[in-house]
Design a protein around this motif. Sequence first.
Motif, short mmCIF file in Angstrom:
data_model
loop_
_atom_site.label_atom_id
_atom_site.label_comp_id
_atom_site.label_asym_id
_atom_site.label_seq_id
_atom_site.Cartn_x
_atom_site.Cartn_y
_atom_site.Cartn_z
N PRO A 142 13.56 67.88 -24.11
CA PRO A 142 14.23 69.10 -24.57
C PRO A 142 14.30 69.27 -26.07
CG PRO A 142 15.84 67.48 -23.83
CD PRO A 142 14.49 66.91 -23.51
N GLY A 143 14.23 68.20 -26.85
CA GLY A 143 14.42 68.29 -28.30
C GLY A 143 13.16 68.66 -29.03
N VAL A 144 13.34 69.26 -30.24
CA VAL A 144 12.18 69.69 -31.01
C VAL A 144 11.46 68.53 -31.69
CG1 VAL A 144 13.04 72.02 -31.41
CG2 VAL A 144 13.63 70.18 -33.03
N ALA A 145 11.95 67.31 -31.54
CA ALA A 145 11.18 66.16 -32.02
C ALA A 145 9.82 66.12 -31.33
CB ALA A 145 11.95 64.86 -31.76
N ALA A 146 9.77 66.55 -30.06
CA ALA A 146 8.50 66.58 -29.34
C ALA A 146 7.57 67.63 -29.95
CB ALA A 146 8.74 66.88 -27.86
N ASP A 147 8.11 68.76 -30.39
CA ASP A 147 7.30 69.79 -31.03
C ASP A 147 6.78 69.30 -32.39
OD1 ASP A 147 7.88 72.22 -29.17
OD2 ASP A 147 9.86 71.39 -29.64
N ALA A 148 7.64 68.63 -33.14
CA ALA A 148 7.23 68.10 -34.44
C ALA A 148 6.11 67.09 -34.27
CB ALA A 148 8.43 67.46 -35.15
N MET A 285 12.82 70.05 -37.45
CA MET A 285 11.42 69.64 -37.49
C MET A 285 11.01 69.29 -38.92
SD MET A 285 9.79 72.45 -34.83
CE MET A 285 8.09 71.91 -35.06
N ASP A 286 11.48 70.07 -39.88
CA ASP A 286 11.15 69.79 -41.28
C ASP A 286 11.63 68.41 -41.70
OD1 ASP A 286 10.30 70.44 -44.00
OD2 ASP A 286 12.45 70.62 -44.45
N ALA A 287 12.83 68.03 -41.26
CA ALA A 287 13.35 66.71 -41.60
C ALA A 287 12.44 65.61 -41.04
CB ALA A 287 14.77 66.55 -41.06
N LEU A 288 11.92 65.83 -39.84
CA LEU A 288 11.01 64.84 -39.24
C LEU A 288 9.68 64.80 -39.98
CD1 LEU A 288 11.77 65.64 -35.49
CD2 LEU A 288 12.53 63.64 -36.78
N PHE A 289 9.16 65.96 -40.38
CA PHE A 289 7.92 66.00 -41.16
C PHE A 289 8.09 65.23 -42.47
CE2 PHE A 289 7.12 70.44 -39.19
CZ PHE A 289 6.57 69.86 -38.06
N GLU A 290 9.20 65.47 -43.14
CA GLU A 290 9.45 64.80 -44.42
C GLU A 290 9.56 63.30 -44.24
OE1 GLU A 290 9.52 65.97 -47.50
OE2 GLU A 290 9.03 68.00 -46.81
N ALA A 291 10.26 62.87 -43.19
CA ALA A 291 10.43 61.44 -42.94
C ALA A 291 9.10 60.76 -42.68
CB ALA A 291 11.37 61.22 -41.76
N ALA A 292 8.16 61.47 -42.04
CA ALA A 292 6.85 60.89 -41.71
C ALA A 292 5.81 61.11 -42.81
CB ALA A 292 6.34 61.49 -40.39
#
Length: 503
Positions: A142-148, A285-292
């Motif tokens: 359900p979370g957008v981590a999968a979309d990221a 999603m942006d936070a996950l992109f930045e972290a990676a």
Amino acid sequence: MSKSPKTFRPKARVPKGLRDLSAGMVRAELRMLARIREVYERYGFDPLETSAIEYADALGKFLPDEDRPNEGVFSFQDDDEQWLSLRYDLTAPLARYVAENYDGLPKPFRRYQTGSVWRNEKPGPGRFRQFTQFDADTVAAPGVAADAEMCMMGADCLEALGIPRGLYRIRVNNRKVLDGLLETIGLGGDANELARATVLRSIDKFDKLGRKGVELLLGAGRKDESGDFTKGAGLSPSQITAVADYVESGLGEGATTRKLVLENWRKIVGGSATGAEGLDELAEMDALFEAAGYGLDRIEFNSWIVRGLGYYTGPVFESDLLFEVKDEAGNPVRFGSVGSGGRYDGLVERFKGVKVPATGFSIGVSRLQAALELLGKLDIEDVAAPVVVLTLDAARMADYQQMVSELRAAGIRAEMYLGGSGMKAQMKYADKRGAPVAVIEGEDERAKGEITLKDLILGAEMSKEIADNTAWREGQPAQVAVPRARLVEEVKAILARHGLHRG
């Protein structure tokens, strides 16, 4: 005397929008698929194969008011009078598979699949009616981590195929942001469904038509260069301005980060609860992109990414090629999107009656391959052609077969000539095949316990330097007689000399 009936002979032609692939192109596609598969596997996805044919109603394309459900799909009727369709993508069959096997699947369910899909639509440059897709999907996440994750994986796939940063971009939007925009200009609710669809189609053309072209489509309509008129959405001037301002609020002056893009969008659609929810998801999603470590040179937020399929419910994304190339006629070609995806939380619900969240990414392999070919980045290196064993005596076929078997057992590509022609034609065949070596055993060689090996690569090189036929016959370039027992060893030596065998 009556004339004999004329024999019908069909014209040999490939149907419009379809194509044949030569050996080199097939191998190039297989290498592309192997590189994409390696990325998908690294992300933890497992393979799945679904049927190429589905019941038309399972694809969501069944039209009860038509004689044939052919809106974008190729369909036919089975003997039980049920409509069947060639799959138009790999996502709808996945939804059917998940619904059919739901209780036995791990959740989230992560799968990848490659295969042909078919679209009953007008073909264009790099756009075919049959093409290969390579999908990865996560169901019940359900979370957008999968979309990221899908966006980052898309970037990794393009780079694995040799497209450097700066020549592509993963462009991301959210259907909730778009829905919020439409709500703010008074186009919410079921009564405005057709108007919303027209507005979204107009936004989708921004990168091709620019602001003025989109404004025409949002208003009364637009006439293109050919004179064809497209009816517009009929919006008021204030509505048109609001939509156009939103579209231009992406990566323009002052919007040098994804966060700034979101701030611009929030000023326009933040008053809508739906729009605010979409913006919050993009911020996560942006936070996950930045972290990676995925910066703007790989992933951007883009206001005109809409995605045409109606089943998307959240983040949507496209992988765009930014370069322009020339086709065979010298005309400029820009391929644009070669991959796309998004969240589709309602697709499995069609079967089960309950929401099952899902997201996926699909690479259009055929379209990407066409782009890479024009760019000169397609890996089309051919596999070394086989060594050809000539068959000069029909009574000795078993001997020739033994030679071929020995070569193959040593890891050497080899074939026995299976036609019915003589030696001259067999040598022409070996040349046309691109064979590196021809193996000859006639009566004279057999009597001596020898074979003759013709180094066809060296022979072709030397022939360019010899103009005198007498010198050619006397020199017999690139031809050597060796003991029959040394067949494999001597062939290996010739191949090694040309860098064709490492065994």
